[in-house]
Design a protein around this motif. Structure first.
Motif, PDB file in Angstrom:
ATOM      1  N   LEU A  43       0.826  -1.201   0.000  1.00  0.00           N
ATOM      2  CA  LEU A  43       0.000   0.000   0.000  1.00  0.00           C
ATOM      3  C   LEU A  43       0.861   1.252   0.000  1.00  0.00           C
ATOM      4  CD1 LEU A  43      -2.698   1.489   0.225  1.00  0.00           C
ATOM      5  CD2 LEU A  43      -2.624   1.108   2.696  1.00  0.00           C
ATOM      6  N   LEU A  44       1.914   1.247   0.810  1.00  0.00           N
ATOM      7  CA  LEU A  44       2.802   2.417   0.889  1.00  0.00           C
ATOM      8  C   LEU A  44       3.447   2.702  -0.465  1.00  0.00           C
ATOM      9  CD1 LEU A  44       4.547   1.725   4.322  1.00  0.00           C
ATOM     10  CD2 LEU A  44       2.688   3.326   3.837  1.00  0.00           C
ATOM     11  N   ASP A  45       3.780   1.659  -1.199  1.00  0.00           N
ATOM     12  CA  ASP A  45       4.390   1.844  -2.519  1.00  0.00           C
ATOM     13  C   ASP A  45       3.358   2.320  -3.534  1.00  0.00           C
ATOM     14  OD1 ASP A  45       6.693   1.442  -4.407  1.00  0.00           O
ATOM     15  OD2 ASP A  45       5.282   0.001  -5.294  1.00  0.00           O
ATOM     16  N   ALA A  46       2.157   1.733  -3.493  1.00  0.00           N
ATOM     17  CA  ALA A  46       1.137   2.060  -4.487  1.00  0.00           C
ATOM     18  C   ALA A  46       0.624   3.480  -4.346  1.00  0.00           C
ATOM     19  CB  ALA A  46      -0.024   1.075  -4.375  1.00  0.00           C
ATOM     20  N   VAL A  47       0.609   4.005  -3.132  1.00  0.00           N
ATOM     21  CA  VAL A  47       0.005   5.309  -2.886  1.00  0.00           C
ATOM     22  C   VAL A  47       0.953   6.467  -3.189  1.00  0.00           C
ATOM     23  CG1 VAL A  47       0.667   5.698  -0.461  1.00  0.00           C
ATOM     24  CG2 VAL A  47      -1.619   6.376  -1.266  1.00  0.00           C
ATOM     25  N   LYS A  48       2.213   6.174  -3.469  1.00  0.00           N
ATOM     26  CA  LYS A  48       3.231   7.220  -3.636  1.00  0.00           C
ATOM     27  C   LYS A  48       2.851   8.280  -4.670  1.00  0.00           C
ATOM     28  CE  LYS A  48       7.363   4.636  -2.202  1.00  0.00           C
ATOM     29  NZ  LYS A  48       8.622   4.002  -2.663  1.00  0.00           N
ATOM     30  N   ASP A  49       2.306   7.861  -5.791  1.00  0.00           N
ATOM     31  CA  ASP A  49       2.015   8.816  -6.866  1.00  0.00           C
ATOM     32  C   ASP A  49       0.519   8.996  -7.095  1.00  0.00           C
ATOM     33  OD1 ASP A  49       1.570   6.306  -7.887  1.00  0.00           O
ATOM     34  OD2 ASP A  49       2.508   6.704  -9.832  1.00  0.00           O
ATOM     35  N   ALA A  50      -0.292   8.555  -6.143  1.00  0.00           N
ATOM     36  CA  ALA A  50      -1.745   8.678  -6.299  1.00  0.00           C
ATOM     37  C   ALA A  50      -2.212  10.069  -5.885  1.00  0.00           C
ATOM     38  CB  ALA A  50      -2.452   7.616  -5.465  1.00  0.00           C
ATOM     39  N   HIS A  51      -3.100  10.659  -6.683  1.00  0.00           N
ATOM     40  CA  HIS A  51      -3.686  11.957  -6.344  1.00  0.00           C
ATOM     41  C   HIS A  51      -4.954  11.794  -5.505  1.00  0.00           C
ATOM     42  CE1 HIS A  51      -1.340  12.647 -10.066  1.00  0.00           C
ATOM     43  NE2 HIS A  51      -1.030  13.782  -9.475  1.00  0.00           N
ATOM     44  N   ALA A  52      -5.582  10.623  -5.612  1.00  0.00           N
ATOM     45  CA  ALA A  52      -6.795  10.331  -4.854  1.00  0.00           C
ATOM     46  C   ALA A  52      -6.787   8.866  -4.466  1.00  0.00           C
ATOM     47  CB  ALA A  52      -8.034  10.654  -5.686  1.00  0.00           C
ATOM     48  N   LEU A  53      -7.433   8.568  -3.347  1.00  0.00           N
ATOM     49  CA  LEU A  53      -7.423   7.210  -2.818  1.00  0.00           C
ATOM     50  C   LEU A  53      -8.834   6.814  -2.391  1.00  0.00           C
ATOM     51  CD1 LEU A  53      -5.885   4.678  -1.700  1.00  0.00           C
ATOM     52  CD2 LEU A  53      -5.517   5.994   0.403  1.00  0.00           C
ATOM     53  N   ILE A  54      -9.260   5.639  -2.829  1.00  0.00           N
ATOM     54  CA  ILE A  54     -10.527   5.058  -2.395  1.00  0.00           C
ATOM     55  C   ILE A  54     -10.213   3.796  -1.595  1.00  0.00           C
ATOM     56  CG2 ILE A  54     -12.692   3.962  -3.108  1.00  0.00           C
ATOM     57  CD1 ILE A  54     -12.609   5.659  -5.654  1.00  0.00           C
ATOM     58  N   VAL A  55     -10.770   3.700  -0.393  1.00  0.00           N
ATOM     59  CA  VAL A  55     -10.583   2.506   0.431  1.00  0.00           C
ATOM     60  C   VAL A  55     -11.930   2.020   0.948  1.00  0.00           C
ATOM     61  CG1 VAL A  55      -8.249   3.145   1.150  1.00  0.00           C
ATOM     62  CG2 VAL A  55     -10.213   3.875   2.538  1.00  0.00           C
ATOM     63  N   ARG A  56     -11.920   0.834   1.493  1.00  0.00           N
ATOM     64  CA  ARG A  56     -13.106   0.304   2.175  1.00  0.00           C
ATOM     65  C   ARG A  56     -12.806   0.329   3.673  1.00  0.00           C
ATOM     66  NH1 ARG A  56     -15.382  -4.973  -0.232  1.00  0.00           N
ATOM     67  NH2 ARG A  56     -17.290  -4.183   0.713  1.00  0.00           N
ATOM     68  N   SER A  57     -12.434  -0.813   4.247  1.00  0.00           N
ATOM     69  CA  SER A  57     -12.086  -0.833   5.667  1.00  0.00           C
ATOM     70  C   SER A  57     -10.579  -0.724   5.876  1.00  0.00           C
ATOM     71  CB  SER A  57     -12.611  -2.124   6.318  1.00  0.00           C
ATOM     72  OG  SER A  57     -14.019  -2.167   6.267  1.00  0.00           O
ATOM     73  N   ASP A  58      -9.859  -0.493   4.807  1.00  0.00           N
ATOM     74  CA  ASP A  58      -8.401  -0.384   4.876  1.00  0.00           C
ATOM     75  C   ASP A  58      -8.000   0.815   5.735  1.00  0.00           C
ATOM     76  OD1 ASP A  58      -7.696  -2.262   2.269  1.00  0.00           O
ATOM     77  OD2 ASP A  58      -9.540  -1.094   2.052  1.00  0.00           O
ATOM     78  N   LYS A  59      -6.950   0.640   6.522  1.00  0.00           N
ATOM     79  CA  LYS A  59      -6.509   1.697   7.428  1.00  0.00           C
ATOM     80  C   LYS A  59      -5.590   2.684   6.702  1.00  0.00           C
ATOM     81  CE  LYS A  59      -6.932  -1.008  11.664  1.00  0.00           C
ATOM     82  NZ  LYS A  59      -8.148  -0.273  12.091  1.00  0.00           N
ATOM     83  N   VAL A  60      -6.027   3.933   6.676  1.00  0.00           N
ATOM     84  CA  VAL A  60      -5.202   5.006   6.121  1.00  0.00           C
ATOM     85  C   VAL A  60      -4.549   5.701   7.312  1.00  0.00           C
ATOM     86  CG1 VAL A  60      -5.157   7.086   4.692  1.00  0.00           C
ATOM     87  CG2 VAL A  60      -6.755   5.235   4.156  1.00  0.00           C
TER      88      VAL A  60
END
Length: 307
Positions: A43-60
């Motif tokens: 998750l930490l790697d995937a979110v590096k270049d994301a401008h927006a994030l959609i999650v369900r019960s995942d902890k941000v």
């Protein structure tokens, strides 16, 4: 091109992604999926270049927020948002949102479904009881509470509600009897359907004294969060009140004690299932995508939950 990352340890249904994808594409954005990930590092790697994030019960968490250098908005596809570190989001100027109302009917149907299941003794062949004529109390009259009331009307139940944040006139207009105190709700109703959020004021607020006010044969239905229950005092109540039933959409930490001591007087879903319908899955996911696009295109922050 802005990148929207859908990061879901428990993925959306394919039908949901099939409807989210064209919404994102039509807006000219890129859609990236991280599904069934098994390590936070992914998750930490995937979110590096994301401008927006959609999650369900995942902890941000703060760590996730710090790793997301381009992130401007995160949307929890669902009503509850205690899995988002709002303070960390605010500090980094990230807008945090939820999608209220999208899974409300699914949760409400589960409430009544579990009530029927327990009233009929788990369909074990013995005589049970009926819901018609029983009193149901809605503790927090929000989106889910509204649908619970609508369905309960079909069962012929008497419906009461307590919510200090909702005008009595609104509750009365829906054909529901508003009550002045939470104590009055519990002392009046055979069933209480719990919909309060988990925060500093509500955690462990559902305790022995409150539950013990319920009439003989009382049942608490919890589709909120397990943290709002004072579990030690709930166990004491179950021991002192052989007539009491606890029904929950998430097993408490003391599940083993229930299994050892209170057979036939409780029901817990194997995982949190309130929003686990095809319709709710699609509705929440599509709503999250549209809210992100609305935020970027017009600055719409209607469902923002942080300051």
């Amino acid at each position: 091109m802005k990148k929207i990352l859908v990061a879901t340890e428990k993925p959306f249904a394919k039908a949901a992604i099939d409807q989210i994808a064209p919404v994102v594409k039509e807006a000219g954005y890129e859609l990236a999926l991280l599904e069934k990930y098994t390590d936070k590092a992914q998750l930490l790697d995937a979110v590096k270049d994301a401008h927006a994030l959609i999650v369900r019960s995942d902890k941000v968490t703060r760590e996730v927020v710090e790793a997301a250098s381009e992130l401007k908005i995160v949307v929890r596809a669902g009503a509850g948002y205690d899995n988002l570190d709002l303070e960390a989001c605010t500090e980094k100027g990230i807008v945090a949102m939820n999608t209220p109302g999208q899974n409300s009917n699914a949760v409400a149907e589960l409430v009544l479904g579990m009530m029927v299941f327990m009233a009929r003794n788990g369909y074990n062949g013995t005589a049970g009881t009926e819901l018609r004529g029983k009193k149901i109390g809605i503790h927090a009259y929000g989106n889910v509470g509204h649908y619970v009331a609508e369905i309960a009307k079909g069962f012929g139940m008497e419906i009461y509600a307590f919510d200090p944040f909702v005008a009595k006139e609104k509750i009365e207009a829906a054909g529901i009897k508003p009550l002045d105190t939470v104590e009055e709700l519990y002392s009046t109703c055979d069933y209480v359907s719990l919909h309060i959020p988990a925060n500093d004021k509500t955690k462990q607020s559902i305790n022995y004294d409150l539950l013990n006010k319920m009439p003989k044969g009382g049942a608490l239905v919890n589709t909120a969060r397990k943290e709002v229950i004072h579990e030690e005092e709930l166990l004491k109540l179950m021991a002192d009140r052989p007539d009491f039933t606890y029904i929950s959409d998430i097993a408490p930490d003391c599940k083993a004690d229930f299994e050892a001591n209170f057979e036939g007087r409780f029901f817990f879903t194997p995982k949190k299932m309130g929003a686990q319908t095809a319709e709710a899955n699609i509705n929440a996911g599509v709503a999250a995508a549209k809210q992100i696009i609305g935020f970027f295109e017009s600055g719409d922050e209607t469902f923002r939950v942080n300051k």
